[in-house]
Design an enzyme around this catalytic site. Structure first.
Site, PDB file in Angstrom:
ATOM      1  CD  GLU A  88      26.387  15.369  55.373  1.00  0.00           C
ATOM      2  OE1 GLU A  88      26.083  14.290  54.942  1.00  0.00           O
ATOM      3  OE2 GLU A  88      27.032  16.055  54.071  1.00  0.00           O
ATOM      4  CD1 TRP A 102     -12.057  -1.438  27.442  1.00  0.00           C
ATOM      5  CD2 TRP A 102      -9.513  -2.877  27.357  1.00  0.00           C
ATOM      6  NE1 TRP A 102     -12.189  -3.350  26.676  1.00  0.00           N
ATOM      7  CE2 TRP A 102     -10.976  -4.633  26.817  1.00  0.00           C
ATOM      8  CE3 TRP A 102      -8.250  -3.089  27.519  1.00  0.00           C
ATOM      9  CZ2 TRP A 102     -10.283  -5.387  26.821  1.00  0.00           C
ATOM     10  CZ3 TRP A 102      -7.790  -4.763  27.291  1.00  0.00           C
ATOM     11  CH2 TRP A 102      -8.796  -5.690  26.571  1.00  0.00           C
ATOM     12  CB  VAL A 121      35.832  11.186  54.490  1.00  0.00           C
ATOM     13  CG1 VAL A 121      36.720  10.496  54.332  1.00  0.00           C
ATOM     14  CG2 VAL A 121      34.952  10.832  55.512  1.00  0.00           C
ATOM     15  NE  ARG A 138      -7.693  -4.154  22.877  1.00  0.00           N
ATOM     16  CZ  ARG A 138      -8.911  -3.817  23.147  1.00  0.00           C
ATOM     17  NH1 ARG A 138      -9.562  -3.613  24.251  1.00  0.00           N
ATOM     18  NH2 ARG A 138      -9.352  -3.232  22.297  1.00  0.00           N
ATOM     19  CG  ASN A 159      15.972   5.930  51.035  1.00  0.00           C
ATOM     20  OD1 ASN A 159      15.997   6.153  52.213  1.00  0.00           O
ATOM     21  ND2 ASN A 159      15.951   6.764  50.402  1.00  0.00           N
ATOM     22  CB  CYS A 199      12.555  13.361  47.003  1.00  0.00           C
ATOM     23  SG  CYS A 199      14.193  12.503  46.675  1.00  0.00           S
ATOM     24  CB  ALA A 209      18.981   8.938  50.752  1.00  0.00           C
ATOM     25  CB  ALA A 210      22.609   5.810  50.094  1.00  0.00           C
ATOM     26  CB  SER A 246      18.005  10.760  57.657  1.00  0.00           C
ATOM     27  OG  SER A 246      19.372  10.149  57.778  1.00  0.00           O
TER      28      SER A 246
HETATM   29  C1  LIG Z   1      15.890  18.887  43.458  1.00  0.00           C
HETATM   30  C2  LIG Z   1      15.951  17.714  43.612  1.00  0.00           C
HETATM   31  C3  LIG Z   1      15.187  16.820  43.636  1.00  0.00           C
HETATM   32  C4  LIG Z   1      14.669  14.688  44.100  1.00  0.00           C
HETATM   33  N1  LIG Z   1      13.279  14.447  43.484  1.00  0.00           N
HETATM   34  C5  LIG Z   1      13.234  12.973  43.402  1.00  0.00           C
HETATM   35  C6  LIG Z   1      12.241  12.402  43.265  1.00  0.00           C
HETATM   36  O1  LIG Z   1      11.632  13.366  43.169  1.00  0.00           O
HETATM   37  N2  LIG Z   1      12.134  11.344  43.473  1.00  0.00           N
HETATM   38  C7  LIG Z   1      13.565  10.317  43.730  1.00  0.00           C
HETATM   39  O2  LIG Z   1      13.939   9.091  43.553  1.00  0.00           O
HETATM   40  N3  LIG Z   1      15.050  11.047  44.355  1.00  0.00           N
HETATM   41  C8  LIG Z   1      14.918  12.387  44.210  1.00  0.00           C
HETATM   42  N4  LIG Z   1      16.015  12.744  44.076  1.00  0.00           N
HETATM   43  C9  LIG Z   1      17.535  12.671  44.287  1.00  0.00           C
HETATM   44  C10 LIG Z   1      17.650  12.419  45.973  1.00  0.00           C
HETATM   45  O3  LIG Z   1      17.526  13.148  46.382  1.00  0.00           O
HETATM   46  C11 LIG Z   1      18.665  11.303  45.714  1.00  0.00           C
HETATM   47  O4  LIG Z   1      19.375  10.560  45.052  1.00  0.00           O
HETATM   48  C12 LIG Z   1      19.010  11.072  47.451  1.00  0.00           C
HETATM   49  O5  LIG Z   1      19.295  12.492  47.915  1.00  0.00           O
HETATM   50  C13 LIG Z   1      20.428  10.496  46.438  1.00  0.00           C
HETATM   51  O6  LIG Z   1      21.221  10.124  48.550  1.00  0.00           O
HETATM   52  P1  LIG Z   1      22.225   9.351  48.625  1.00  0.00           P
HETATM   53  O7  LIG Z   1      22.620   8.974  49.313  1.00  0.00           O
HETATM   54  O8  LIG Z   1      22.900   8.698  47.520  1.00  0.00           O
HETATM   55  O9  LIG Z   1      23.655  10.805  48.512  1.00  0.00           O
HETATM   56  P2  LIG Z   1      23.097  12.142  49.202  1.00  0.00           P
HETATM   57  O10 LIG Z   1      21.334  12.976  49.268  1.00  0.00           O
HETATM   58  O11 LIG Z   1      23.470  13.081  47.573  1.00  0.00           O
HETATM   59  O12 LIG Z   1      23.681  12.433  50.221  1.00  0.00           O
HETATM   60  C14 LIG Z   1      25.001  11.996  50.116  1.00  0.00           C
HETATM   61  C15 LIG Z   1      25.218  12.718  51.453  1.00  0.00           C
HETATM   62  O13 LIG Z   1      27.229  12.702  51.193  1.00  0.00           O
HETATM   63  C16 LIG Z   1      28.018  13.518  51.539  1.00  0.00           C
HETATM   64  N5  LIG Z   1      29.689  13.284  51.935  1.00  0.00           N
HETATM   65  C17 LIG Z   1      30.031  13.431  50.133  1.00  0.00           C
HETATM   66  N6  LIG Z   1      31.380  13.679  50.535  1.00  0.00           N
HETATM   67  C18 LIG Z   1      31.021  13.483  51.251  1.00  0.00           C
HETATM   68  C19 LIG Z   1      32.688  13.452  52.392  1.00  0.00           C
HETATM   69  N7  LIG Z   1      34.182  13.345  51.459  1.00  0.00           N
HETATM   70  N8  LIG Z   1      32.816  13.423  53.121  1.00  0.00           N
HETATM   71  C20 LIG Z   1      31.694  13.901  54.480  1.00  0.00           C
HETATM   72  N9  LIG Z   1      30.086  13.679  53.360  1.00  0.00           N
HETATM   73  C21 LIG Z   1      30.503  13.539  52.265  1.00  0.00           C
HETATM   74  C22 LIG Z   1      27.153  14.846  51.367  1.00  0.00           C
HETATM   75  O14 LIG Z   1      27.265  16.098  52.325  1.00  0.00           O
HETATM   76  C23 LIG Z   1      25.792  14.119  51.376  1.00  0.00           C
HETATM   77  O15 LIG Z   1      25.023  14.694  52.636  1.00  0.00           O
HETATM   78  C24 LIG Z   1      15.511  14.341  44.158  1.00  0.00           C
HETATM   79  C25 LIG Z   1      17.193  15.387  44.446  1.00  0.00           C
HETATM   80  C26 LIG Z   1      17.005  16.868  44.453  1.00  0.00           C
HETATM   81  C27 LIG Z   1      18.253  17.234  44.575  1.00  0.00           C
END
Ligand SMILES: Cc1cc2nc3c(=O)[nH]c(=O)nc-3n(C[C@H](O)[C@H](O)[C@H](O)COP(=O)(O)OP(=O)(O)OC[C@H]3O[C@@H](n4cnc5c(N)ncnc54)[C@H](O)[C@@H]3O)c2cc1C
Length: 468
Positions: free
Chosen positions: A48, A451, A95, A459, A322, A58, A24-25, A54
């Protein structure tokens, strides 16, 4: 060992952005930066270590539970789609080191083990969070699953498809544990949830968590609170067969772990980057790592400012990740954006019970040194006479004397979860509960009582603050 080295620019004069983490980020940042700067100006290399980019973690509970039919439905953008937009995406590449003074990262091909250095002009760290795994016998046995990644989800589905028995134990009753309990119920399992806390959903106050507990039991889920898991027992075939707590044993054909996460900041820590009290990276409002002009970080690996308490917190949510990615991509791409902080809004559900919270719980408010009034109201989702009206409980905290809204928790059925957004906006705007009572919210009998439940709570809270 001598490693190959990819030098930025390659003589073309363009900058190189390196992104660590392809979900996501990281990929929001890469995509946004690409939108602002074409391949002629900016080279983007994203690493990755997994198989997917992507993807929506969730959605895993709904995929496992069968509401979402296909794993591919959870992938917002495939590696090929990213590559087609000029992002050099290196899948299955981890990495392993960030050399900050040298402006380069060392990466290892997960399958071949080959290593190389890649230099950067700008770096984005988006490594996410690491699930907490219990350090106890049996924790790695067959049949014990986490649900952090799509690979985890697939392995769990494979186990559920093959399992001979139909007893599932979920360890942990945060929102992931609760959502997974629903998924397993939907797959026809007998579900037991073992929870260390006094009630499920510790992101709520215990009195509101109690409502979730009762509803889960009403769904046929066995809730075990105040229980510490001490070990997992395995059978002769090496598969898990029971979860053992201080004083009981729960038979299990499959175990799902939902014990929460910690920021994945081992790389950042080794590189000497600044971490906060929760071990998340510390950034400024532009999501730039503090003290490092050309390094940004976002998503589950950072700490965020809680706008209500004024404290740094670690909140692992996709909604923040995001937004962080958008902000980072804008700044890296030459624009200007900031992420001011969060008010702590989160929603989830177990079957038709919706659970929502925003702002501070009682213990957060106390920890922040705030004095407050609390009200809890029972209302309904629709006008009481309209078919389908269901009960809804709203708890509201307001600061003593000023009446500033501090937090809201809602548990109910249809319409409970997204009602919390009213309170999220009010918190962001710094409104008092008195001001909230005048909010011009929509009303018609199929949608709310005249309400709205949130206004009834406001309230009541305003009257308490005034001392009526
Ligand atoms: C079951 C579940 C349900 C969820 N439900 C919700 C919800 O309903 N609402 C909500 O807002 N959030 C929810 N979340 C949380 C949400 O999925 C995370 O907050 C979001 O994915 C975070 O995004 P990110 O990019 O920070 O990290 P991540 O999604 O964890 O992505 C990080 C990526 O970095 C990669 N990575 C890490 N270290 C390295 C490295 N050294 N070299 C290369 N790649 C690396 C990993 O493989 C991973 O793919 C849920 C999470 C889970 C597990």
């Amino acid at each position: 060992m001598s490693l190959s080295e990819s030098v930025r620019g390659g003589g073309s004069g363009r900058e190189r952005l390196v992104v660590v983490g392809g979900d996501a980020a990281g990929m929001s940042a890469a995509s946004r930066a690409r939108r602002l700067k074409g391949p002629g100006e900016l080279e983007i290399v994203a690493f990755e270590r997994g198989h997917f980019t992507s993807y929506s973690a969730c959605g895993i509970p709904y995929w496992v539970g069968g509401d979402v039919p296909d794993r591919d439905d959870l992938v917002a953008r495939t590696p090929e789609e990213h590559r087609a937009r000029g992002i050099d995406l290196r899948l299955r590449t981890e990495v392993t080191e960030i050399d900050v003074p040298g402006q380069r990262v060392r990466a290892r091909d997960v399958d071949s083990g080959a290593e190389s250095w890649t230099s950067y002009d700008k770096l984005v760290i988006a490594t996410g969070a690491r699930p907490i795994r219990p350090d106890m016998p049996g924790a790695d046995a067959d049949g014990v699953h986490g649900v952090q990644t799509l690979d985890d989800g697939q392995e769990l589905i494979d186990t559920l498809t093959r399992a001979r028995g139909r007893r599932a134990v979920v360890v942990g009753a945060g929102y992931i544990g609760v959502e997974m309990a629903e998924a397993l119920i939907n797959r026809g399992y007998e579900v037991t949830v073992v929870n260390r806390g006094s009630e499920p959903m510790s992101t709520l106050d215990a009195d509101m968590g109690r409502l979730v507990h009762e509803a889960m039991e009403g769904l046929g889920i066995t809730m075990v609170n105040d229980a510490e898991v001490t070990k997992l027992l395995t059978g002769d075939d090496g598969r898990v067969r029971a979860v053992v707590t201080d004083d009981a044993e729960y038979p299990a054909d499959v175990v799902v772990l939902g014990l929460g996460v910690r920021p994945e900041t081992s790389l950042a820590e080794a590189a000497g980057l600044p971490l906060g009290a929760h071990r998340g990276l510390l950034t400024d409002l532009a999501m730039r790592v503090r003290g490092h002009e050309n390094i940004w970080a976002g998503g589950d690996c950072v700490e965020v400012l809680d706008l209500v308490s004024g404290r740094e917190r670690h909140i692992a949510l996709g909604t923040h990740a995001n937004k962080h990615g958008q902000v980072i991509g804008t700044n890296v791409g030459g624009g200007y954006a900031t992420f001011p902080g969060v008010v702590g809004t989160a929603v989830s559900k177990v079957c038709d019970l919706e659970i929502a919270r925003t702002g501070l719980r009682e213990k957060d408010a106390r920890r922040a040194g705030l004095r407050f009034e609390t009200v809890t109201v029972e209302s309904t989702s629709r006008a009481g006479y309209y078919p389908g009206a269901s009960p809804m409980t709203v708890k509201m905290l307001a600061e003593r004397r000023t009446g500033r809204l501090l937090g809201v928790q809602i548990v109910g059925r249809e319409g409970a979860a997204k009602r919390v957004d009213i309170a999220a906006v009010a918190l962001t705007a710094g409104m008092t509960v008195e001001q909230m009572t005048a909010l011009d919210l929509g009303y018609a009998p199929p949608f709310s009582p005249v309400w709205d439940p949130v206004l009834v709570a406001a309230r009541k809270a305003a009257a308490k603050v005034r001392g009526d």
